[in-house]
Design an enzyme around this catalytic site. Structure first.
Site, PDB file in Angstrom:
ATOM      1  N   GLY A  82      42.985  45.239  31.546  1.00 17.48           N
ATOM      2  CA  GLY A  82      42.247  45.962  32.576  1.00 17.48           C
ATOM      3  C   GLY A  82      40.817  46.260  32.169  1.00 17.48           C
ATOM      4  O   GLY A  82      39.891  46.145  32.971  1.00 17.48           O
ATOM      5  N   CYS A  83      40.629  46.646  30.920  1.00 19.39           N
ATOM      6  CA  CYS A  83      39.288  46.977  30.434  1.00 19.39           C
ATOM      7  C   CYS A  83      38.409  45.733  30.354  1.00 19.39           C
ATOM      8  O   CYS A  83      37.210  45.795  30.652  1.00 19.39           O
ATOM      9  CB  CYS A  83      39.376  47.663  29.066  1.00 19.39           C
ATOM     10  SG  CYS A  83      40.278  49.230  29.133  1.00 19.39           S
ATOM     11  N   THR A  84      38.996  44.624  29.965  1.00 21.90           N
ATOM     12  CA  THR A  84      38.249  43.369  29.911  1.00 21.90           C
ATOM     13  C   THR A  84      37.829  42.942  31.313  1.00 21.90           C
ATOM     14  O   THR A  84      36.662  42.584  31.539  1.00 21.90           O
ATOM     15  CB  THR A  84      39.091  42.272  29.233  1.00 21.90           C
ATOM     16  OG1 THR A  84      39.402  42.691  27.900  1.00 21.90           O
ATOM     17  CG2 THR A  84      38.357  40.945  29.204  1.00 21.90           C
ATOM     18  N   ALA A  87      34.978  45.230  32.550  1.00 16.86           N
ATOM     19  CA  ALA A  87      33.714  44.893  31.879  1.00 16.86           C
ATOM     20  C   ALA A  87      33.154  43.571  32.411  1.00 16.86           C
ATOM     21  O   ALA A  87      31.944  43.453  32.642  1.00 16.86           O
ATOM     22  CB  ALA A  87      33.922  44.823  30.365  1.00 16.86           C
TER      23      ALA A  87
END
Length: 188
Positions: A82-84, A87
């Site tokens: 999710g963070c990738t 970003a």
């Protein structure tokens, strides 16, 4: 409560929290007291900070961006799905943010080495800030069990907190922020 029912209740809660942290689940929350803690008030000065950056030689401070809009986004951890995705979406839309005189700043509790590796791996051209003590995450009400929550804040050129997004969905979040940023700028 019978043991199996209690176990299932705890399991359901754990999956909901995991989904919130990973950005897979979105819920409507009271903006004054969101999951993670009290939120800083809108239309008031944003909490100040000074954090080491993946892109800068010296610590980054909010006041460094006076005269620009700031999108300050908190996320749980470098290199997670999710963070990738979140970003990558901010990076893809970076030229649109720049055209709107806006700086993107990402914040997590990961250290500078992790942020530098994440920026290199994903080609990120905006700073990631290392909030290793969680102090800034806590000041923004974006802290849960040792990680930053997926929250985003829009700060105007005078340092005033103008908008917040809580429990965001990484795949569409950058476009949501861009749309709201344009609305705020049109309001003057």
């Amino acid at each position: 409560m019978p043991p199996l029912r209690s176990f299932l209740s705890h399991l359901r809660t754990a999956f909901l929290l995991m989904g919130l942290v990973m950005g897979l689940v979105s819920i409507s929350v009271d903006p004054v007291l969101a999951l993670g803690g009290p939120q800083p008030p809108l239309d008031q000065p944003a909490p100040t900070f000074s954090l080491p950056s993946s892109q800068e030689e010296t610590a980054v401070q909010l006041r460094d961006y006076r005269g620009q809009w700031v999108v300050l986004y908190f996320y749980p951890q470098d290199f997670t799905p999710g963070c990738t995705l979140e970003a990558q979406r901010f990076q893809k839309d970076l030229p649109q943010y720049q055209a709107l005189n806006t700086q993107i700043l990402g914040v997590s509790v990961d250290d500078l080495q992790s942020h530098e590796a994440f920026c290199d791996a994903e080609g990120l051209k905006f700073p990631l800030l290392a909030d290793t003590t969680g102090g800034v995450s806590k000041a923004y009400g974006s802290w849960l069990s040792g990680n930053a929550l997926r929250h985003t804040y829009i700060i105007d050129p005078q340092g005033i907190l103008r908008e917040r997004f809580l429990g965001v969905r990484p795949a569409i979040h950058s476009q949501e922020v861009l749309a709201r940023l344009k609305e705020l700028q049109a309001q003057g």
